[in-house]
Motif scaffolding. Structure first.
Motif, PDB file in Angstrom:
ATOM      1  N   ALA A 255      33.885  33.891  49.939  1.00 15.34           N
ATOM      2  CA  ALA A 255      32.520  33.619  50.406  1.00 15.34           C
ATOM      3  C   ALA A 255      31.489  34.304  49.514  1.00 15.34           C
ATOM      4  O   ALA A 255      30.432  33.734  49.212  1.00 15.34           O
ATOM      5  N   LEU A 256      31.786  35.529  49.071  1.00 16.96           N
ATOM      6  CA  LEU A 256      30.884  36.236  48.159  1.00 16.96           C
ATOM      7  C   LEU A 256      30.805  35.520  46.821  1.00 16.96           C
ATOM      8  O   LEU A 256      29.710  35.255  46.305  1.00 16.96           O
ATOM      9  N   ALA A 257      31.948  35.217  46.234  1.00 11.08           N
ATOM     10  CA  ALA A 257      31.965  34.550  44.931  1.00 11.08           C
ATOM     11  C   ALA A 257      31.272  33.193  45.004  1.00 11.08           C
ATOM     12  O   ALA A 257      30.589  32.775  44.058  1.00 11.08           O
ATOM     13  N   ALA A 258      31.433  32.510  46.129  1.00 10.90           N
ATOM     14  CA  ALA A 258      30.821  31.192  46.286  1.00 10.90           C
ATOM     15  C   ALA A 258      29.319  31.276  46.441  1.00 10.90           C
ATOM     16  O   ALA A 258      28.603  30.308  46.154  1.00 10.90           O
ATOM     17  N   ALA A 259      28.805  32.436  46.885  1.00 10.04           N
ATOM     18  CA  ALA A 259      27.372  32.594  47.108  1.00 10.04           C
ATOM     19  C   ALA A 259      26.634  33.189  45.918  1.00 10.04           C
ATOM     20  O   ALA A 259      25.403  33.185  45.896  1.00 10.04           O
ATOM     21  N   LEU A 260      27.357  33.707  44.929  1.00 11.18           N
ATOM     22  CA  LEU A 260      26.698  34.295  43.760  1.00 11.18           C
ATOM     23  C   LEU A 260      25.947  33.220  42.970  1.00 11.18           C
ATOM     24  O   LEU A 260      26.486  32.141  42.725  1.00 11.18           O
ATOM     25  N   PRO A 261      24.714  33.493  42.555  1.00 12.27           N
ATOM     26  CA  PRO A 261      23.980  32.491  41.775  1.00 12.27           C
ATOM     27  C   PRO A 261      24.693  32.123  40.480  1.00 12.27           C
ATOM     28  O   PRO A 261      24.634  30.979  40.035  1.00 12.27           O
ATOM     29  N   SER A 262      25.351  33.107  39.858  1.00 13.81           N
ATOM     30  CA  SER A 262      26.068  32.873  38.604  1.00 13.81           C
ATOM     31  C   SER A 262      27.456  33.489  38.687  1.00 13.81           C
ATOM     32  O   SER A 262      27.619  34.582  39.232  1.00 13.81           O
ATOM     33  N   LEU A 263      28.453  32.794  38.172  1.00 19.26           N
ATOM     34  CA  LEU A 263      29.827  33.283  38.188  1.00 19.26           C
ATOM     35  C   LEU A 263      30.454  33.006  36.828  1.00 19.26           C
ATOM     36  O   LEU A 263      30.929  31.909  36.553  1.00 19.26           O
ATOM     37  N   GLU A 264      30.433  34.035  35.968  1.00 16.99           N
ATOM     38  CA  GLU A 264      30.864  33.854  34.578  1.00 16.99           C
ATOM     39  C   GLU A 264      32.356  34.075  34.384  1.00 16.99           C
ATOM     40  O   GLU A 264      32.919  33.607  33.394  1.00 16.99           O
ATOM     41  N   TYR A 265      32.993  34.812  35.295  1.00 17.30           N
ATOM     42  CA  TYR A 265      34.381  35.207  35.108  1.00 17.30           C
ATOM     43  C   TYR A 265      35.249  34.716  36.273  1.00 17.30           C
ATOM     44  O   TYR A 265      34.761  34.567  37.401  1.00 17.30           O
ATOM     45  N   ALA A 266      36.523  34.508  35.985  1.00 22.78           N
ATOM     46  CA  ALA A 266      37.486  34.253  37.059  1.00 22.78           C
ATOM     47  C   ALA A 266      37.573  35.498  37.939  1.00 22.78           C
ATOM     48  O   ALA A 266      37.446  36.628  37.463  1.00 22.78           O
ATOM     49  N   CYS A 267      37.779  35.302  39.213  1.00 22.74           N
ATOM     50  CA  CYS A 267      37.763  36.395  40.180  1.00 22.74           C
ATOM     51  C   CYS A 267      39.170  36.850  40.550  1.00 22.74           C
ATOM     52  O   CYS A 267      40.134  36.061  40.488  1.00 22.74           O
ATOM     53  N   GLY A 268      39.272  38.109  40.946  1.00 20.55           N
ATOM     54  CA  GLY A 268      40.573  38.677  41.308  1.00 20.55           C
ATOM     55  C   GLY A 268      40.892  38.462  42.773  1.00 20.55           C
ATOM     56  O   GLY A 268      41.087  39.421  43.525  1.00 20.55           O
ATOM     57  N   LEU A 269      40.943  37.216  43.172  1.00 22.40           N
ATOM     58  CA  LEU A 269      41.124  36.877  44.583  1.00 22.40           C
ATOM     59  C   LEU A 269      42.415  36.106  44.845  1.00 22.40           C
ATOM     60  O   LEU A 269      42.599  35.563  45.939  1.00 22.40           O
ATOM     61  N   GLY A 270      43.319  36.105  43.893  1.00 19.20           N
ATOM     62  CA  GLY A 270      44.580  35.384  44.079  1.00 19.20           C
ATOM     63  C   GLY A 270      45.711  36.269  44.546  1.00 19.20           C
ATOM     64  O   GLY A 270      46.885  35.902  44.422  1.00 19.20           O
ATOM     65  N   THR A 271      45.397  37.433  45.110  1.00 20.03           N
ATOM     66  CA  THR A 271      46.421  38.449  45.345  1.00 20.03           C
ATOM     67  C   THR A 271      47.280  38.227  46.583  1.00 20.03           C
ATOM     68  O   THR A 271      48.206  38.988  46.826  1.00 20.03           O
ATOM     69  N   VAL A 272      46.977  37.207  47.380  1.00 15.01           N
ATOM     70  CA  VAL A 272      47.890  36.873  48.481  1.00 15.01           C
ATOM     71  C   VAL A 272      49.286  36.588  47.931  1.00 15.01           C
ATOM     72  O   VAL A 272      50.297  36.815  48.607  1.00 15.01           O
ATOM     73  N   ALA A 273      49.341  36.125  46.689  1.00 19.57           N
ATOM     74  CA  ALA A 273      50.634  35.840  46.052  1.00 19.57           C
ATOM     75  C   ALA A 273      51.482  37.099  45.883  1.00 19.57           C
ATOM     76  O   ALA A 273      52.693  37.007  45.660  1.00 19.57           O
TER      77      ALA A 273
END
Length: 333
Positions: A255-273
């Motif tokens: 939700a945070l990453a989706a709300a950022l006006p700009s997102l230049e980098y891949a996010c570290g949110l795949g850690t459920v794996a």
């Protein structure tokens, strides 16, 4: 922020204990409290060493998720990176296979008890699997001094790093490291992580010129809205990361990453794996290298399956009560 009565939190809490696939920063089993409120589910899972005052920010984030509404998204998907723990090079390919479609990898380095040569071997193995076009960032969790950080990063530079995350512990060290790397002719961005989630004033990162990138986590900052304020005030590119969350906690990061006006980098949110299980029948795991922006609903069957032992449930109940006393002063700030 809405602050529900303590009894509402206690009545809707579920404590889970989910094993890790491989040890991660010394964690073998990830424990978390899942809270159910009128708008969904929130996750309260501060690491065990955090006291009630610091943990109150994690509780604020859980309350925001379950009792309030997140800001509207500006994108439908969020690109994510793979996360490679401090494993041997022969295990790297199997780890990366758990992150389908991810072309960026964050590699843990500076693991206590391991030589720097292990870091080099691990990063080399990641580069071999990802190929020349993949992006690699390393995360030392503040484990190096300035000189050691400069030495190891210069050795790792041959693998074309995207940036180095929290190579040293303090903001002053990060600032001095950036200067030293420049003197050695290494143009490598430095990202601040622990300095953002632990420092009393995250904005000192910008004031000191200590980093080129900020890594933000929803729970340690007190929720999605508070994290958005920190990113805006820092004025630096942001990477949204997780704290070994279940999919309920990951949803806040998305939700945070989706709300950022700009997102230049891949996010570290795949850690459920990295977890051996999850609390929802539809886990937030990468598909084609991205996560969908959506709510997560905990599954009663899985909550029961991963239910923590009674003594741990009692421990977390006491911790939640102690943390709640600091909620308005710390978490809601």
């Amino acid at each position: 922020m809405t602050t529900p009565p303590l009894d509402d939190l206690l009545d809707g809490m579920h404590v889970v204990a989910v094993p890790m696939r491989v040890p991660f920063r010394g964690v073998l089993v990830r424990e978390a409290v899942l809270l159910h409120g009128p708008h969904g589910w929130g996750e309260f899972a501060p690491f065990l060493e955090y006291g009630p005052a610091e943990a109150s920010r994690w509780l604020a984030a859980a309350v925001e998720a379950a009792w309030d509404r997140w800001p509207d998204p500006v994108r439908a998907t969020v690109p994510v990176n793979a996360t490679v723990p401090a494993v041997g090079p022969d295990e790297v390919a199997d780890v990366l296979a758990r992150f389908p479609g991810c072309t960026t990898a964050k590699v843990k380095v500076a693991e206590r008890g391991q030589p720097s040569s292990a870091d080099v071997d691990r990063v080399a193995a990641v580069r071999s699997v990802l190929g020349h076009s993949g992006r690699i960032r390393v995360d030392a969790n503040g484990g190096w001094g300035i000189d050691e950080a400069a030495d190891v990063l210069c050795r790792l530079a041959r693998y074309h790093l995207e940036y180095a995350e929290q190579p040293c512990a303090s903001l002053e060290e990060l600032r001095d490291l950036r200067v030293l790397l420049g003197r050695r002719g290494l143009d490598l961005p430095v990202a601040a992580d622990e300095s953002i989630r632990k420092a009393a004033d995250p904005l000192r990162v910008k004031a000191l010129g200590a980093a080129d990138v900020v890594v933000v986590k929803v729970a340690p900052l007190g929720g999605v809205r508070r994290a958005l304020e920190v990113v805006e005030a820092c004025g630096l590119p942001a990477v949204v990361s997780s704290a070994l969350d279940t999919s309920v906690g990951i949803a806040g990061g998305v939700a945070l990453a989706a709300a950022l006006p700009s997102l230049e980098y891949a996010c570290g949110l795949g850690t459920v794996a990295l977890l051996a299980g999850d609390v929802t029948a539809e886990p937030l795991v990468p598909e084609h290298g991205s996560l969908a922006v959506r709510q997560v609903v905990a599954d009663p069957v899985l909550l029961e399956r991963w239910s923590a032992p009674p003594e741990r449930t009692a421990w977390w109940r006491e911790r939640l009560v102690a943390t709640y006393a600091h909620l308005d002063a710390g978490g809601a700030a």
